[in-house]
Motif scaffolding. Structure first.
Motif, mmCIF file in Angstrom:
data_model
loop_
_atom_site.group_PDB
_atom_site.id
_atom_site.type_symbol
_atom_site.label_atom_id
_atom_site.label_comp_id
_atom_site.label_asym_id
_atom_site.label_seq_id
_atom_site.Cartn_x
_atom_site.Cartn_y
_atom_site.Cartn_z
ATOM 1 N N UNK A 196 -1.628 0.234 -13.142
ATOM 2 C CA UNK A 196 -2.108 -1.254 -13.364
ATOM 3 C C UNK A 196 -0.732 -2.016 -13.108
ATOM 4 N N UNK A 197 0.161 -1.664 -14.225
ATOM 5 C CA UNK A 197 1.392 -2.265 -14.334
ATOM 6 C C UNK A 197 2.178 -2.214 -12.985
ATOM 7 N N UNK A 198 2.036 -1.158 -12.382
ATOM 8 C CA UNK A 198 2.812 -0.804 -11.140
ATOM 9 C C UNK A 198 2.329 -1.545 -10.054
ATOM 10 N N UNK A 199 1.044 -1.701 -9.960
ATOM 11 C CA UNK A 199 0.335 -2.777 -8.989
ATOM 12 C C UNK A 199 0.780 -4.047 -9.102
ATOM 13 N N UNK A 200 0.982 -4.636 -10.411
ATOM 14 C CA UNK A 200 1.356 -6.051 -10.603
ATOM 15 C C UNK A 200 2.841 -6.213 -10.290
ATOM 16 N N UNK A 201 3.608 -5.279 -10.828
ATOM 17 C CA UNK A 201 5.046 -5.369 -10.412
ATOM 18 C C UNK A 201 5.193 -5.325 -9.038
ATOM 19 N N UNK B 188 3.105 -6.231 -6.487
ATOM 20 C CA UNK B 188 2.968 -7.364 -5.992
ATOM 21 C C UNK B 188 3.764 -8.395 -5.945
ATOM 22 N N UNK B 189 4.609 -8.390 -7.270
ATOM 23 C CA UNK B 189 5.639 -9.481 -7.238
ATOM 24 C C UNK B 189 6.660 -9.358 -6.487
ATOM 25 N N UNK B 190 7.051 -7.934 -6.405
ATOM 26 C CA UNK B 190 8.452 -7.559 -5.795
ATOM 27 C C UNK B 190 7.944 -7.701 -4.060
ATOM 28 N N UNK B 191 6.901 -7.321 -3.548
ATOM 29 C CA UNK B 191 6.506 -7.452 -2.360
ATOM 30 C C UNK B 191 6.670 -9.025 -1.769
ATOM 31 N N UNK B 192 6.066 -9.890 -2.825
ATOM 32 C CA UNK B 192 6.003 -11.189 -2.377
ATOM 33 C C UNK B 192 7.567 -11.532 -2.206
ATOM 34 N N UNK B 193 8.453 -11.172 -3.180
ATOM 35 C CA UNK B 193 9.844 -11.782 -3.357
ATOM 36 C C UNK B 193 10.670 -11.028 -1.984
ATOM 37 N N UNK C 84 0.926 -1.119 0.025
ATOM 38 C CA UNK C 84 -0.095 0.034 -0.073
ATOM 39 C C UNK C 84 0.972 1.274 0.030
ATOM 40 N N UNK C 85 1.944 1.235 0.854
ATOM 41 C CA UNK C 85 2.684 2.513 0.846
ATOM 42 C C UNK C 85 3.465 2.649 -0.365
ATOM 43 N N UNK C 86 4.033 1.409 -0.864
ATOM 44 C CA UNK C 86 4.639 1.586 -2.336
ATOM 45 C C UNK C 86 3.616 2.082 -3.236
ATOM 46 N N UNK C 87 2.642 1.660 -3.373
ATOM 47 C CA UNK C 87 1.815 1.997 -4.239
ATOM 48 C C UNK C 87 1.321 3.703 -4.299
ATOM 49 N N UNK C 88 1.068 3.839 -3.234
ATOM 50 C CA UNK C 88 0.569 4.961 -3.153
ATOM 51 C C UNK C 88 1.797 6.218 -3.400
ATOM 52 N N UNK C 89 2.862 5.916 -2.829
ATOM 53 C CA UNK C 89 4.124 6.533 -3.326
ATOM 54 C C UNK C 89 4.288 6.726 -4.941
#
Length: 782
Positions: free
Chosen positions: A555-560, A562-567, A518-523
């Motif tokens: 949308x592309x930022x959210x997908x990226x 999500x993957x970065x957060x899991x990793x 959430x923080x990274x997406x907002x920024x």
């Protein structure tokens, strides 16, 4: 031909020898199937230890051969020999540690059994209560120590599991290296057979050593679990004993006298230590004065000193700096030792206040004792801060001296005094740590005494009550945070050997992942908004296009993310495997049209034949494109009605784009004037009207054309160009132009032609015509 036969025969013999070697046998505590269909039999601990010793002896024999200088085959480099030596050392080390771990496992199992038997046999204390405060404190401290050990065991188990996961990846690489080495040896030329077989054996040795390391980690992890079980059994017994103590606490005089005597003995020891430190401080002060005098003398001796004199002056200056640091260290140690001396008085005062709080019948005395304990708790917290400051300062000084010692040459005359200073700093750190442990013990004791007292709870202020509630809520929140939502096994298979690591997906991990996302997406969204706003402000794109691109980029930022957060949080995708079935059904039945429109939207954005701001005509409805979204696009008609179009319609249907290439279009206004009008004047008036309108473009310029000689009028056409994206539409421009033309023609006396109709009458015979005199006058008319 004979050499080739011998070559393949040698490979076969070596492969058979390696397969029958004991070093290739199954690892301890890891099941290895002999074939793909038959599982290996479970080994006993004695068999495992015996096999491990065989492995160790074999590896030690190979190590001895390397140490004796047995030359490797031709073509083997020194780096390869060194790598093999390292693998042998790893194998020997892990085998010995695994043997010790197996021996320890037996002792731990006996300890667990013994503790459980003691717990079952304990039926209570021999004498009835109330029991001495010494017994209360001793059992509570043991309970706190066991709690600390349990947390340490859990941390160790987590660390072992992580190390085991790292070993898994190394084992995979080693297994691949063995396969490649085997293929290389099979294809090797006769002259290179020995070297390639040596490399194959080294690769298998590395694989076995890594597997042995993994087995060691497994056994060590299992021992940590058994230690945890033993500690839990001890904790259960202590819990029963503490429950049997009850809430009443006795303060026998002999125990109080013993406490005072032991405290006085400790005070004497600390006083001796303090006197010794002060003596060292006085000696250091005298030595510093002498060093300062020497340095000042050398400075004043010569205005132009020689190299030898410069070296002496530098040594004297360094000695002064060394003594300054030593004096500072001794002063810190005196401060800590003095604080320890004062702490003894605080401990006795705290015990006295505790006795009054639990045994006095006077409410005033109990209130004063409670206030004294709370003050002691605050004082202990202040001592904690002092310990933390001194610990950090001493650690920083030790690191500085360590770096200084590393940079000095081996024969430098400064090394002895730097090493002496390091020893002084280590003594300082020991004093700080001892005092920190004493303060921590007092802090826990006072907190426990306050918590165990019912009188304290009754006399607490609202602020203290809320602090207690906050602590309990924090403990519950921590338990919820560490709650494991989902458990799964991470398995790795090498040569039929399966190494399993148990992992858990905790609620805290999930919350942390969501918060991080959430923080990274907002920024990221804020940065995208600022970036596109600047591009719009600089005129590089229009507002509608910027909004559409920003949506897709988010949308592309959210997908990226999500993957970065899991990793980043080490949450594997396999942890969400339990959602796979539901997601598969949902994707299969519910997203066919969605993906169709989603891909269509991507194509529309890529081709750019339809963009935000274009004027389209779809199914007879014309309007302006306001958004191109992930699933659909919005067209706002000229009536102010939004038309939602699936993106696939823009590709599959007939769409008229009035502004695809350019927004400039040609419009026409036709004017009909009566016959007999002055044609040149009409043309001039029409040109002037078109030129005077502010929205009609000057380039291309308007044109006036006499279009037709109609039956009842002369038809003029005014062709003009307008920008459909301007604030005034084409229809409004035509209306304005007609008003202007009508007014100018009226002022010039030129009338607009009106439609006329003519009739033709055909008759076969002459028509009869009669003259009518009109209606007769009414009677009485004059």
């Amino acid at each position: 031909m004979t050499r080739i036969v011998l070559h393949f025969l040698r490979i076969g013999l070596l492969a058979a020898g390696l397969a029958s070697s004991p070093a290739v046998a199954q690892l301890p505590s890891i099941k290895l199937p002999d074939t793909k269909t038959e599982a290996a039999k479970e080994e006993s601990a004695e068999d495992r230890i015996k096999r491990l010793r065989t492995w160790r002896d074999d590896w030690q024999a190979q190590m001895a051969a390397l140490d004796q200088g047995v030359p490797p085959p031709a073509g083997i480099t020194e780096e390869e020999v060194a790598a093999r030596r390292s693998d042998l050392l790893l194998g020997i080390f892990t085998a010995e540690n695994t043997i010790r771990a197996l021996d320890t496992a037996g002792m731990l199992q006996q300890s667990i059994t013994q503790t459980k038997e003691e717990s079952a046999a304990w039926k209570g204390f021999e004498k009835p209560g109330p029991y001495s405060f010494v017994l209360h404190d001793e059992l509570r401290r043991q309970q706190e120590g066991i709690g600390t050990r349990l947390r340490a065991y859990e941390s160790a188990y987590t660390m072992f599991e992580r190390e085991l996961a790292k070993r898994q990846s190394e084992i995979k690489k080693a297994d691949e290296s063995v396969r490649l080495a085997q293929e290389t040896a099979d294809r090797a030329a006769p002259d290179h057979v020995d070297a390639e077989l040596w490399r194959l054996e080294a690769a298998k040795l590395k694989l076995r050593a890594l597997s042995s390391a993994a087995a060691m980690l497994q056994h060590t992890s299992e021992n940590a679990r058994m230690r945890t079980a033993a500690a839990e059994a001890d904790a259960d017994l202590l819990k029963r004993k503490i429950a049997a103590l009850g809430t009443s606490t006795a303060f026998p005089q002999e125990d109080l006298d013993q406490l005072k005597h032991s405290t006085e003995e400790r005070r004497k020891d600390i006083a001796k230590e303090l006197a010794k430190i002060e003596k060292l401080q006085q000696a250091a002060i005298s030595e510093r004065q002498s060093a300062v005098t020497t340095a000042d003398t050398l400075k004043a001796a010569n205005a132009n000193p020689t190299d030898a004199e410069k070296a002496k002056l530098a040594a004297a200056t360094d000695r002064v700096q060394f003594l300054d640091t030593r004096l500072e260290s001794l002063a810190n140690r005196i401060e800590i030792t003095g604080a320890r001396m004062r702490f003894l008085s605080d401990y006795l005062d705290a015990q006295t206040a505790r006795r009054i709080l639990l045994t006095s019948e006077s409410a005033v005395e109990r209130t004063e004792a409670l206030a004294a304990l709370q003050a002691q708790l605050t004082r202990a917290s202040a001592f904690d801060s002092l310990v933390a400051i001194r610990r950090n300062a001493t650690m920083s000084a030790m690191q500085d001296q360590e770096g200084r010692l590393t940079s000095l040459p081996a024969d430098s005359p400064m090394r002895p005094q730097v090493e002496e200073l390091q020893a002084t700093l280590r003594s300082d750190m020991d004093a700080v740590e001892r005092f920190g442990q004493e303060i921590a013990g007092l802090h826990m004791d006072i907190s426990r005494w306050l918590g165990d007292s019912g009188q304290v709870t009754a006399s607490m202020t609202w602020g203290e009550r809320f602090r207690g509630y906050g602590s309990r809520i924090a403990g519950k929140a921590k338990a919820v945070w560490n709650f494991v939502v989902y458990r799964y096994d991470d398995k790795t298979e090498v040569d039929g050997q399966v190494v399993t690591v148990k992992r858990g997906l905790s609620l805290g991990w999930l919350i942390g992942a969501l918060l991080f996302f959430w923080v990274a997406y907002r920024i990221g969204s804020w940065l995208l908004k600022r970036g596109y706003s600047r591009m719009v402000g600089r005129g590089r794109m229009q507002q509608g296009q910027a909004e559409t691109l920003r949506r897709w980029t988010r949308i592309a930022l959210g997908i990226a993310l999500a993957l970065v957060t899991l990793n980043f949080l080490k949450i594997p995708l396999t942890a969400f495997a339990f959602l796979g079935g539901a997601l598969a059904i949902g994707v299969g039945f519910g997203t066919q049209t969605l993906f169709k429109n989603f891909i269509s939207g991507l194509i529309v954005l890529a081709e750019r034949k339809v963009r935000v701001g274009d004027i389209l005509e779809v199914d007879g409805v014309a309007g302006t494109v306001t958004t191109i979204d992930t699933r659909s696009s919005t067209v706002r008609s000229f009536d102010g009605v939004d038309l939602i179009l699936p993106n696939s319609v823009l590709l599959e249907s007939k769409v008229v784009n009035w502004t695809h290439g350019t927004a400039v279009v040609r419009r026409v206004v036709r004017v009909r004037v009566a016959y007999g009008s002055q044609l040149r004047l009409v043309s001039t008036i029409l040109e002037e009207c078109a030129a005077q309108h502010g929205v009609i473009l000057r380039s291309p310029s308007p044109q006036v054309v006499l279009e037709d000689f109609a039956t009842d009028a002369l038809v003029f056409a005014v062709f003009y160009w307008v920008d459909l994206r301007a604030n005034t539409g084409g229809g409004n421009v035509g209306s304005d132009l007609r008003f202007m033309i009508e007014r100018r023609l009226g002022e010039a006396g030129i009338s607009l032609a009106s439609p006329q109709q003519s009739f033709q009458l055909n008759a076969d015979k002459p028509l009869r015509v009669r003259m009518d005199a009109g209606e007769p006058d009414a009677p009485g008319a004059s």
